[in-house]
Design a protein around this motif. Structure first.
Motif, short mmCIF file in Angstrom:
data_model
loop_
_atom_site.label_atom_id
_atom_site.label_comp_id
_atom_site.label_asym_id
_atom_site.label_seq_id
_atom_site.Cartn_x
_atom_site.Cartn_y
_atom_site.Cartn_z
N PRO A 1 0.84 -1.11 -0.19
CA PRO A 1 -0.05 0.12 -0.03
C PRO A 1 0.87 1.23 -0.08
CG PRO A 1 -0.68 -1.43 1.85
CD PRO A 1 0.50 -2.07 1.21
N ARG A 2 1.89 1.08 0.58
CA ARG A 2 3.02 2.49 0.69
C ARG A 2 3.37 2.63 -0.75
NH1 ARG A 2 6.82 2.58 5.25
NH2 ARG A 2 6.80 4.76 4.82
N LEU A 3 3.81 1.78 -1.71
CA LEU A 3 4.36 2.17 -2.79
C LEU A 3 3.62 2.93 -3.59
CD1 LEU A 3 5.57 -1.69 -3.78
CD2 LEU A 3 6.85 0.29 -3.15
N ALA A 4 2.18 2.97 -3.30
CA ALA A 4 1.39 3.87 -4.24
C ALA A 4 2.01 5.66 -4.16
CB ALA A 4 -0.11 4.00 -3.96
N GLN A 5 2.58 5.67 -2.86
CA GLN A 5 2.99 7.11 -2.69
C GLN A 5 4.62 7.14 -3.33
OE1 GLN A 5 2.90 6.92 1.63
NE2 GLN A 5 1.00 6.62 1.72
N ALA A 6 5.16 6.39 -3.48
CA ALA A 6 6.51 6.39 -3.98
C ALA A 6 6.56 7.06 -5.26
CB ALA A 6 7.18 4.94 -4.21
N THR A 7 7.59 7.91 -5.58
CA THR A 7 7.69 8.76 -6.89
C THR A 7 9.25 8.52 -7.35
OG1 THR A 7 8.16 10.66 -5.71
CG2 THR A 7 5.96 10.42 -6.49
N SER A 8 9.89 7.79 -6.67
CA SER A 8 11.14 7.46 -7.12
C SER A 8 12.02 6.22 -6.36
CB SER A 8 12.22 8.56 -6.70
OG SER A 8 12.38 8.84 -5.14
N ALA A 9 12.94 5.91 -7.02
CA ALA A 9 13.65 4.52 -6.47
C ALA A 9 13.99 4.88 -4.90
CB ALA A 9 14.87 4.26 -7.29
N GLU A 10 14.46 6.02 -4.61
CA GLU A 10 14.79 6.35 -3.26
C GLU A 10 13.83 6.18 -2.31
OE1 GLU A 10 15.54 8.43 -5.93
OE2 GLU A 10 17.76 7.91 -6.10
N ASP A 11 12.18 6.65 -2.82
CA ASP A 11 11.25 6.47 -1.97
C ASP A 11 11.08 4.98 -1.92
OD1 ASP A 11 10.67 9.15 -2.05
OD2 ASP A 11 9.27 9.07 -3.58
N VAL A 12 11.20 4.15 -2.78
CA VAL A 12 10.81 2.67 -2.49
C VAL A 12 11.93 1.96 -1.56
CG1 VAL A 12 10.95 0.46 -3.63
CG2 VAL A 12 9.86 2.43 -4.96
N GLN A 13 13.16 2.59 -1.69
CA GLN A 13 14.28 2.13 -0.89
C GLN A 13 13.87 2.60 0.58
OE1 GLN A 13 17.87 3.59 -1.65
NE2 GLN A 13 19.00 2.25 -0.18
N ASP A 14 13.52 3.67 0.89
CA ASP A 14 13.05 4.38 2.02
C ASP A 14 11.77 3.47 2.67
OD1 ASP A 14 14.92 6.12 2.21
OD2 ASP A 14 13.60 7.64 1.50
N ILE A 15 10.94 3.18 2.08
CA ILE A 15 9.69 2.31 2.38
C ILE A 15 10.36 0.73 2.89
CG2 ILE A 15 7.58 1.08 1.40
CD1 ILE A 15 7.14 3.47 -0.42
N LEU A 16 10.90 0.25 1.83
CA LEU A 16 11.53 -1.14 2.22
C LEU A 16 12.16 -0.97 3.80
CD1 LEU A 16 12.52 -2.36 -1.19
CD2 LEU A 16 10.73 -3.17 0.17
N HIS A 17 13.13 -0.07 3.78
CA HIS A 17 14.08 0.23 4.95
C HIS A 17 12.92 0.25 6.19
CE1 HIS A 17 17.40 1.07 7.33
NE2 HIS A 17 16.75 2.03 8.00
N THR A 18 12.18 1.18 6.07
CA THR A 18 11.44 1.60 7.15
C THR A 18 10.34 -0.02 7.68
OG1 THR A 18 11.16 3.64 6.71
CG2 THR A 18 9.51 2.73 8.05
N GLU A 19 10.01 -0.33 6.57
CA GLU A 19 9.08 -1.83 6.81
C GLU A 19 10.09 -2.81 7.49
OE1 GLU A 19 5.95 -2.14 6.74
OE2 GLU A 19 5.52 0.17 6.50
N PHE A 20 11.12 -2.98 6.77
CA PHE A 20 11.96 -4.24 7.35
C PHE A 20 12.47 -3.92 8.80
CE2 PHE A 20 12.09 -5.65 3.05
CZ PHE A 20 11.90 -7.13 3.34
N GLN A 21 12.58 -2.64 9.05
CA GLN A 21 13.03 -2.29 10.45
C GLN A 21 11.71 -2.50 11.35
OE1 GLN A 21 14.93 1.75 10.56
NE2 GLN A 21 16.81 0.61 11.19
N ALA A 22 10.80 -2.14 11.06
CA ALA A 22 9.54 -2.26 11.93
C ALA A 22 9.18 -3.84 12.02
CB ALA A 22 8.43 -1.90 11.11
N TRP A 23 9.56 -4.75 10.95
CA TRP A 23 9.27 -6.20 10.83
C TRP A 23 10.33 -6.80 11.79
CZ3 TRP A 23 5.16 -8.71 10.17
CH2 TRP A 23 3.79 -8.46 9.41
N PHE A 24 11.54 -6.37 11.94
CA PHE A 24 12.64 -7.13 12.29
C PHE A 24 13.57 -6.49 13.38
CE2 PHE A 24 11.62 -9.02 7.96
CZ PHE A 24 11.18 -10.24 8.38
N THR A 25 12.96 -5.73 13.83
CA THR A 25 13.84 -4.98 15.05
C THR A 25 12.92 -5.01 16.32
OG1 THR A 25 13.44 -2.69 14.30
CG2 THR A 25 15.47 -3.72 13.73
#
Length: 64
Positions: A40-64
């Motif tokens: 759902p968050r990918l719809a807000q992404a407008t760049s590769a950097e946005d996607v990277q930030d989303i992935l980083h944030t989500e994986f931190q939330a899931w695995f820390t």
């Protein structure tokens, strides 16, 4: 940006295996829960950097 389904995101995460879980023997659907919160968050992404930030944030939330 192109819209992806959670199934698409699961396939991509499995293919790239960012945490090495699939390589370590985890089931093929290991990243399915994370894909459900990432998609759902990918719809807000407008760049590769946005996607990277989303992935980083989500994986931190899931695995820390």
């Amino acid at each position: 940006m192109t819209h992806f389904s959670a199934a698409d995101v699961t396939v991509l995460l499995r293919r790239h295996d960012p945490l090495g879980l699939i390589e370590a023997g985890a089931p093929a659907d290991e990243y399915q829960p994370e894909a459900g919160t990432i998609t759902p968050r990918l719809a807000q992404a407008t760049s590769a950097e946005d996607v990277q930030d989303i992935l980083h944030t989500e994986f931190q939330a899931w695995f820390t």
